[in-house]
Structure formats: C-alpha cells, structure tokens
Design a protein around this motif. Structure first.
Motif, PDB file in Angstrom:
ATOM      1  N   VAL A 236       3.078   2.190   0.237  1.00 52.09           N
ATOM      2  CA  VAL A 236       2.749   2.567  -1.137  1.00 52.09           C
ATOM      3  C   VAL A 236       2.408   1.325  -1.952  1.00 52.09           C
ATOM      4  N   ASP A 237       3.212   0.270  -1.791  1.00 54.71           N
ATOM      5  CA  ASP A 237       2.929  -0.980  -2.521  1.00 54.71           C
ATOM      6  C   ASP A 237       1.543  -1.506  -2.162  1.00 54.71           C
ATOM      7  N   ASP A 238       1.245  -1.457  -0.858  1.00 51.62           N
ATOM      8  CA  ASP A 238      -0.060  -1.947  -0.413  1.00 51.62           C
ATOM      9  C   ASP A 238      -1.185  -1.087  -0.982  1.00 51.62           C
ATOM     10  N   LEU A 239      -0.987   0.238  -0.933  1.00 49.28           N
ATOM     11  CA  LEU A 239      -2.013   1.142  -1.453  1.00 49.28           C
ATOM     12  C   LEU A 239      -2.187   0.979  -2.954  1.00 49.28           C
ATOM     13  N   GLU A 240      -1.073   0.763  -3.652  1.00 50.71           N
ATOM     14  CA  GLU A 240      -1.181   0.557  -5.089  1.00 50.71           C
ATOM     15  C   GLU A 240      -1.980  -0.700  -5.406  1.00 50.71           C
ATOM     16  N   GLY A 241      -1.825  -1.725  -4.534  1.00 52.45           N
ATOM     17  CA  GLY A 241      -2.637  -2.917  -4.697  1.00 52.45           C
ATOM     18  C   GLY A 241      -4.112  -2.614  -4.490  1.00 52.45           C
ATOM     19  N   GLN A 242      -4.388  -1.780  -3.467  1.00 49.50           N
ATOM     20  CA  GLN A 242      -5.775  -1.393  -3.212  1.00 49.50           C
ATOM     21  C   GLN A 242      -6.317  -0.543  -4.353  1.00 49.50           C
ATOM     22  N   ILE A 243      -5.454   0.359  -4.844  1.00 50.06           N
ATOM     23  CA  ILE A 243      -5.884   1.208  -5.955  1.00 50.06           C
ATOM     24  C   ILE A 243      -6.215   0.358  -7.175  1.00 50.06           C
ATOM     25  N   GLY A 244      -5.387  -0.681  -7.410  1.00 46.35           N
ATOM     26  CA  GLY A 244      -5.677  -1.590  -8.507  1.00 46.35           C
ATOM     27  C   GLY A 244      -7.043  -2.221  -8.356  1.00 46.35           C
ATOM     28  N   SER A 245      -7.373  -2.629  -7.127  1.00 44.43           N
ATOM     29  CA  SER A 245      -8.688  -3.219  -6.867  1.00 44.43           C
ATOM     30  C   SER A 245      -9.794  -2.202  -7.088  1.00 44.43           C
ATOM     31  N   GLU A 246      -9.547  -0.965  -6.609  1.00 48.30           N
ATOM     32  CA  GLU A 246     -10.555   0.075  -6.784  1.00 48.30           C
ATOM     33  C   GLU A 246     -10.772   0.381  -8.265  1.00 48.30           C
ATOM     34  N   GLU A 247      -9.670   0.365  -9.036  1.00 44.22           N
ATOM     35  CA  GLU A 247      -9.809   0.644 -10.464  1.00 44.22           C
ATOM     36  C   GLU A 247     -10.666  -0.412 -11.157  1.00 44.22           C
ATOM     37  N   GLU A 248     -10.529  -1.670 -10.688  1.00 49.93           N
ATOM     38  CA  GLU A 248     -11.364  -2.719 -11.257  1.00 49.93           C
ATOM     39  C   GLU A 248     -12.839  -2.479 -10.925  1.00 49.93           C
TER      40      GLU A 248
ATOM     41  N   GLU B  27     -24.547   5.190  -6.765  1.00 53.08           N
ATOM     42  CA  GLU B  27     -23.903   5.667  -5.539  1.00 53.08           C
ATOM     43  C   GLU B  27     -22.571   4.962  -5.325  1.00 53.08           C
ATOM     44  N   ASP B  28     -22.539   3.662  -5.609  1.00 51.71           N
ATOM     45  CA  ASP B  28     -21.284   2.918  -5.497  1.00 51.71           C
ATOM     46  C   ASP B  28     -20.231   3.489  -6.437  1.00 51.71           C
ATOM     47  N   PHE B  29     -20.671   3.899  -7.614  1.00 53.17           N
ATOM     48  CA  PHE B  29     -19.763   4.492  -8.591  1.00 53.17           C
ATOM     49  C   PHE B  29     -19.089   5.735  -7.994  1.00 53.17           C
ATOM     50  N   ALA B  30     -19.877   6.588  -7.375  1.00 49.09           N
ATOM     51  CA  ALA B  30     -19.333   7.815  -6.782  1.00 49.09           C
ATOM     52  C   ALA B  30     -18.394   7.499  -5.631  1.00 49.09           C
ATOM     53  N   GLU B  31     -18.776   6.560  -4.773  1.00 58.00           N
ATOM     54  CA  GLU B  31     -17.948   6.213  -3.627  1.00 58.00           C
ATOM     55  C   GLU B  31     -16.622   5.591  -4.065  1.00 58.00           C
ATOM     56  N   SER B  32     -16.657   4.736  -5.082  1.00 58.47           N
ATOM     57  CA  SER B  32     -15.435   4.115  -5.576  1.00 58.47           C
ATOM     58  C   SER B  32     -14.485   5.173  -6.118  1.00 58.47           C
ATOM     59  N   ASP B  33     -15.007   6.131  -6.854  1.00 59.67           N
ATOM     60  CA  ASP B  33     -14.175   7.192  -7.395  1.00 59.67           C
ATOM     61  C   ASP B  33     -13.521   7.996  -6.278  1.00 59.67           C
ATOM     62  N   ALA B  34     -14.266   8.323  -5.236  1.00 63.30           N
ATOM     63  CA  ALA B  34     -13.722   9.097  -4.114  1.00 63.30           C
ATOM     64  C   ALA B  34     -12.655   8.299  -3.368  1.00 63.30           C
ATOM     65  N   ARG B  35     -12.898   7.003  -3.169  1.00 67.57           N
ATOM     66  CA  ARG B  35     -11.909   6.164  -2.482  1.00 67.57           C
ATOM     67  C   ARG B  35     -10.609   6.100  -3.275  1.00 67.57           C
ATOM     68  N   LEU B  36     -10.742   5.975  -4.591  1.00 67.49           N
ATOM     69  CA  LEU B  36      -9.572   5.882  -5.460  1.00 67.49           C
ATOM     70  C   LEU B  36      -8.715   7.141  -5.349  1.00 67.49           C
TER      71      LEU B  36
END
Length: 335
Positions: free
Chosen positions: A75-87, A143-152
């Motif tokens: 979860v900690d790792d994913l939250e770090g990834q989510i933080g990156s995705e949010e940026e 397209e990147d916008f859509a992909e980032s949202d889906a990954r998040l």
C-alpha cells in the motif's frame, strides 16, 4: 523409531481448517459440567491435542502477520505511485486546459471541452481522434491524460483490495488465538489438579536455576545456542520475536540471527531450508520440527535436549526430547 515424512507446509485458510479442528477439541469442554470428571489420561490427551492445534494456529497467525505487513508495504508503495500519477494527472490536466483555451479562442470549443468532462476517460481516445485541427503532439497529450486517469483508478483499487483482505485475515486469526489460549489454560488448570508432570514439559525445570550450555558446539551453532539459553525464562508470546517474548519460530530465528545467519520467520518457511537432517544425524544448533502440520519447532542443543518456546502461559525452556517430543518429531533442518 520410525519418523514421519512431511513433504512441506500444509497451508490452511485461517478461518477454516486449523480452527475447525481446534473447535472439535474445544467442544467437550463447554459441556464438561454435564459429564463425568475427566481422568488424568484424558486431560493429558486433551492438552496434547490442544498443543498441536494451537501450535499450528500460532504459525497461521505469524503467516497472517507477514501477509498483512507485506500488504502494508505494498500500500505504501502504491500510494507513492499514486502520488506520482496524480502529479502526471495534474500536469496533463493543465495541458488539456491549455488545449481547451486554444480551441475556445479558435471558436471551436466543443470537442476538447467535452473531452474534459466525459464519464469514462477511455472515451477521450475516440474524441481525440476526431480533433483533426489538433497537432499530433496535442492529440497524444489527450491520450496520455486518459491513460493516467485509468492508471490512477486501478492503483487505488489494487491498494484497497490488498490491504482490506490482509486486515480481515489477521482479525480472524486473532479471534481464534484468544479462544485457543482460553481452552489451553483451562486444560492446564485441570491437569494441575493431578499429581505428576505435564508430559509436554518433560525435563523442564522452570523454577530452578537457569541452565547454561556446556556442550561442544562451536562457531555459529554455539552462538545460536548461547543466545537461546540466555532467553530461558523469557515468556512465550504469540508472534514474539524478542526481546521480551518469543514464540517457537521467533526464538529459532532470533537465535540464528545472533550468529549472523538469516532464516525465515515461520516454521513453514524454516522447514523449506535446504539442509535436511535425519534424527540420527542431529547436531547442536539444528532446528527440530514437530507435528504433521509443522506447527512447532525448537533448537537442538545435544544430549537429547532442546531449547524451545513451548506455548501460551509458559516460558522459554530446556526440555528432554525423549517420550513426548521424540514421538512428535517430523524432521530437522541445519541453517
């Protein structure tokens, strides 16, 4: 003496197997008032059954803790990834906003503006393909916008599921733990009404002076054994890895860690160590395993003795292997 062969750890669903079997042992206690007083032999048999069942439950508890801790780390790792995705999301949102502004200024706002508010981000792909007036680079940003949202969204769902399942698993085994301790304590009280020793504690002398190791082990094995002896008298503790309490595999792990040797946490994973040892080839420092489900282990110290953390309500002790423990032996490993 014929030794039983165990091909590996028998994994159980924590809310199923181990405690279903344990419940069968516990049931007669609930109606004890309606039955004749048990004999010493019956109480001893009950304690032996409970010891085996609760030993397995301890290891299930340890596994659940490991799974929970791994889920927390994930979860900690994913939250770090989510933080990156949010940026990334925020940056792309800014870029898309600029595209919308440009589109508005060119008197054609509908296409890009609609793309900002679609319910399903994947729909942006279709809309972006129709924005013929946009440059290729701008279309790719959409397209990147859509992909980032889906990954998040996917990362958040993955984190929630992994953590939630591990938390429920740990809660379930903790409830079983409390019931197991109560049943074992009751049976120990019944046994105390009879004369004689607990067969599972043969050779144990908890009220005497703390014994010291006087054998011939050397090197890492000597260090591990000296550590185990230094913990004699320390309370048994579910999930304990020291310094104020140990369960059986916590003690063997800590003993070998004192010698600079890293071994896994549970009896199940310690059984997977590669160096198997037969009864007749035992040497001081070997880890002994007991019960078909590998629910218990201890550190062999030579001369038919071992040091182990027995069960709830007891302390780390030196015991003889003859009789009870020898009969429960299933194999040994040499770290």
């Amino acid at each position: 003496m014929q030794k039983r062969k165990n091909s590996g750890p028998r994994r159980r669903l924590l809310w199923g197997g181990a405690f279903i079997a344990f419940g069968g042992v516990l049931a007669p206690t609930a109606v004890a008032n309606a039955e004749p007083e048990p004999t010493r032999e019956e109480v001893e048999q009950r304690i032996e059954e409970l010891l085996e069942e609760t030993s397995t439950l301890v290891q299930d508890y340890n596994e659940a803790e490991e799974v929970f801790e791994a889920a927390e780390a994930e979860v900690d790792d994913l939250e770090g990834q989510i933080g990156s995705e949010e940026e990334v999301y925020a940056e792309l949102r800014r870029s898309v906003g600029e595209l919308a502004s440009t589109s508005y200024q060119s008197n054609d706002p509908d296409s890009v503006a609609a793309a900002l508010f679609v319910d399903n981000p994947s729909e942006i792909f279709e809309q972006a393909a129709d924005l013929s007036y946009l440059s290729e680079a701008s279309r790719l940003r959409l397209e990147d916008f859509a992909e980032s949202d889906a990954r998040l969204i996917a990362l958040k769902e993955e984190a929630d599921i992994a953590y939630g399942e591990a938390e429920e698993q740990l809660k379930e085994v903790e409830k079983n733990k409390e019931k197991a301790e109560e049943a074992l304590e009751e049976q120990e009280e019944l046994l105390a009404a009879f004369d004689g020793d607990d067969p599972t504690a043969s050779g144990e002398s908890p009220n005497g002076p703390t014994p010291a190791y006087t054998g011939s082990a050397s090197g890492n094995a000597r260090t591990a054994i000296d550590f185990a002896y230094s913990k004699i008298g320390v309370p048994y503790l579910w999930g304990g890895t020291g310094p104020n309490g140990y369960d059986c595999s916590g003690l063997t792990q800590a003993s070998w860690a004192a010698a600079g040797v890293s071994i896994p946490r549970t009896t199940y994973s310690q059984w997977e160590l590669p160096n198997a040892v037969a009864w007749e080839d035992l040497q001081p420092g070997d880890i002994l395993f007991f019960f078909p489900d590998l629910g218990h282990n201890g550190l062999y110290v030579g001369n038919g003795m071992m040091v182990h953390a027995p069960s709830s309500g007891k302390t780390v002790s030196e015991v003889r292997l003859a009789d009870y423990w020898a009969a429960q032996f299933v194999g040994a490993r040499r770290p």
